[in-house]
Design an enzyme around this catalytic site. Structure first.
Site, PDB file in Angstrom:
ATOM      1  N   LYS A  44       0.827  -1.199   0.000  1.00 18.11           N
ATOM      2  CA  LYS A  44       0.000   0.000   0.000  1.00 18.11           C
ATOM      3  C   LYS A  44       0.870   1.261   0.000  1.00 18.11           C
ATOM      4  O   LYS A  44       0.370   2.361  -0.217  1.00 18.11           O
ATOM      5  CB  LYS A  44      -0.883   0.003   1.267  1.00 18.11           C
ATOM      6  N   GLU A 100       7.526   2.315  -6.113  1.00 13.86           N
ATOM      7  CA  GLU A 100       7.640   1.823  -4.736  1.00 13.86           C
ATOM      8  C   GLU A 100       7.856   3.008  -3.791  1.00 13.86           C
ATOM      9  O   GLU A 100       8.319   4.072  -4.207  1.00 13.86           O
ATOM     10  CB  GLU A 100       8.821   0.822  -4.724  1.00 13.86           C
ATOM     11  N   ASP A 101       7.477   2.831  -2.541  1.00 13.61           N
ATOM     12  CA  ASP A 101       7.680   3.922  -1.580  1.00 13.61           C
ATOM     13  C   ASP A 101       9.141   4.059  -1.169  1.00 13.61           C
ATOM     14  O   ASP A 101       9.696   5.141  -1.151  1.00 13.61           O
ATOM     15  CB  ASP A 101       6.768   3.747  -0.344  1.00 13.61           C
ATOM     16  N   ASP A 104      14.858  -0.333   0.553  1.00 13.01           N
ATOM     17  CA  ASP A 104      15.564  -0.471   1.832  1.00 13.01           C
ATOM     18  C   ASP A 104      16.583  -1.611   1.699  1.00 13.01           C
ATOM     19  O   ASP A 104      17.659  -1.414   1.157  1.00 13.01           O
ATOM     20  CB  ASP A 104      14.510  -0.726   2.914  1.00 13.01           C
ATOM     21  N   LYS A 132      17.229   4.071   0.829  1.00 14.89           N
ATOM     22  CA  LYS A 132      18.017   3.976   2.066  1.00 14.89           C
ATOM     23  C   LYS A 132      19.192   3.036   1.788  1.00 14.89           C
ATOM     24  O   LYS A 132      19.151   1.865   2.167  1.00 14.89           O
ATOM     25  CB  LYS A 132      17.112   3.330   3.123  1.00 14.89           C
ATOM     26  N   PHE A 153      13.961   5.067  10.619  1.00 13.42           N
ATOM     27  CA  PHE A 153      12.637   4.543  10.290  1.00 13.42           C
ATOM     28  C   PHE A 153      11.679   5.715  10.126  1.00 13.42           C
ATOM     29  O   PHE A 153      11.466   6.500  11.040  1.00 13.42           O
ATOM     30  CB  PHE A 153      12.118   3.567  11.345  1.00 13.42           C
ATOM     31  N   ASP A 160       4.074   3.374   6.375  1.00 17.73           N
ATOM     32  CA  ASP A 160       3.408   3.081   7.631  1.00 17.73           C
ATOM     33  C   ASP A 160       4.361   2.589   8.711  1.00 17.73           C
ATOM     34  O   ASP A 160       5.461   2.135   8.440  1.00 17.73           O
ATOM     35  CB  ASP A 160       2.352   1.991   7.422  1.00 17.73           C
ATOM     36  N   ARG A 166       0.072   6.365   7.383  1.00 18.54           N
ATOM     37  CA  ARG A 166       0.127   6.517   5.927  1.00 18.54           C
ATOM     38  C   ARG A 166      -0.476   7.844   5.475  1.00 18.54           C
ATOM     39  O   ARG A 166      -0.119   8.380   4.439  1.00 18.54           O
ATOM     40  CB  ARG A 166      -0.637   5.374   5.233  1.00 18.54           C
TER      41      ARG A 166
HETATM   42  P1  IMP Z   1      12.968  -3.844   1.317  1.00 19.20           P
HETATM   43  O1  IMP Z   1      12.452  -5.125   0.767  1.00 19.20           O
HETATM   44  O2  IMP Z   1      13.778  -4.057   2.566  1.00 19.20           O
HETATM   45  O3  IMP Z   1      13.703  -2.979   0.314  1.00 19.20           O
HETATM   46  O4  IMP Z   1      11.752  -3.070   1.894  1.00 19.20           O
HETATM   47  C1  IMP Z   1      10.900  -2.345   1.183  1.00 19.20           C
HETATM   48  C2  IMP Z   1       9.630  -2.136   1.990  1.00 19.20           C
HETATM   49  O5  IMP Z   1       9.889  -2.016   3.374  1.00 19.20           O
HETATM   50  C3  IMP Z   1       9.008  -0.840   1.602  1.00 19.20           C
HETATM   51  O6  IMP Z   1       8.094  -1.032   0.567  1.00 19.20           O
HETATM   52  C4  IMP Z   1       8.325  -0.409   2.870  1.00 19.20           C
HETATM   53  O7  IMP Z   1       7.022  -0.932   2.908  1.00 19.20           O
HETATM   54  C5  IMP Z   1       9.110  -1.032   3.986  1.00 19.20           C
HETATM   55  N1  IMP Z   1      10.023  -0.072   4.648  1.00 19.20           N
HETATM   56  C6  IMP Z   1      11.365  -0.011   4.575  1.00 19.20           C
HETATM   57  N2  IMP Z   1      11.879   0.986   5.299  1.00 19.20           N
HETATM   58  C7  IMP Z   1      10.818   1.620   5.848  1.00 19.20           C
HETATM   59  C8  IMP Z   1      10.677   2.770   6.711  1.00 19.20           C
HETATM   60  O8  IMP Z   1      11.636   3.438   7.113  1.00 19.20           O
HETATM   61  N3  IMP Z   1       9.400   3.085   7.037  1.00 19.20           N
HETATM   62  C9  IMP Z   1       8.313   2.408   6.617  1.00 19.20           C
HETATM   63  N4  IMP Z   1       8.387   1.335   5.815  1.00 19.20           N
HETATM   64  C10 IMP Z   1       9.628   0.940   5.436  1.00 19.20           C
HETATM   65 MG    MG Z   2       6.039  -1.109   0.771  1.00 18.40          MG
END
Ligand code: IMP
Ligand code: MG
Length: 182
Positions: A44, A100-101, A104, A132, A153, A160, A166
């Site tokens: 979302k 994507e938001d 990470d 990040k 974070f 969220d 959100r």
């Molecule tokens: P990844 O698979 O670790 O790259 O994570 C991506 C997902 O983790 C994003 O789509 C977010 O939903 C969530 N996420 C990563 N860091 C944060 C943060 O600082 N705040 C909120 N959601 C995060």
């Molecule tokens: Mg996400």
């Protein structure tokens, strides 16, 4: 409780988000001139960003959404990604832009890149509002990045913590005591 009272710091203001969307939209418009774009939102978290971004893209766009799970209610990834809601149409010959938001660990977007590439789109690019890089676990880069941020974070503008925040209109850093207390 008001949402903003748990925010320790405003990291990216509404005005800065508007500037980011304008810049990314112009870049995407230039890169896809003469093409049709198939924009894939990752639910979302990308909802708010995507809604604003597409209004700065001046080429014809189709929109679709998918949803993945990996996080649970914690603040770092479990490392396991599952597709829990899929797209509604075939991708053959489409020019995909995955929105994507936040990038990470990279686990989510690399899973999506593999999954969607296997459906033979004509092209596939990644657009993330936030990057990040400090926490990357797989080698993946987005083609369009709104802003690079430190390892904090953050919540708001679609992102969220435990499904909340959100609807905060800016990106803020959650006070650590909010998640340390749980
Ligand atoms: P990844 O698979 O670790 O790259 O994570 C991506 C997902 O983790 C994003 O789509 C977010 O939903 C969530 N996420 C990563 N860091 C944060 C943060 O600082 N705040 C909120 N959601 C995060
Ligand atoms: Mg996400």
């Amino acid at each position: 409780m008001s949402l903003s009272e748990n925010i320790g710091e405003v990291l990216i203001s509404e005005a800065e988000l508007a500037e980011i969307n304008k810049r990314l939209g112009a870049q995407i418009t230039a890169d896809y001139e003469g093409k049709n774009l198939f924009v894939v939102g990752v639910l979302k978290g990308s909802l708010v960003f995507m809604a604003d971004l597409i209004r700065h893209i001046d080429v014809p766009c189709e929109l679709d959404f998918l949803s993945v799970s990996s996080y649970g209610d914690g603040t770092s990834t479990s490392g396991e990604v599952q597709l829990i809601k899929d797209l509604t149409c075939p991708l053959k010959d489409k020019d995909l832009l995955v929105v994507e938001d936040i990038l990470d660990s990279g686990v989510t977007l690399s899973f999506l890149l593999d999954t969607l590439s296997a459906r033979h789109p004509r092209s596939i690019r990644l657009c993330t509002l936030l990057d990040k890089p400090a926490r990357r676990r797989v080698d993946i880069h987005a083609d369009y990045v709104g802003a690079e941020i430190e390892d904090k974070f953050i919540v708001g503008y679609g992102l969220d913590y435990a499904q909340k925040y959100r609807n905060l209109p800016y990106i803020g850093v959650l006070k650590p005591e909010v998640y340390e207390a749980e």
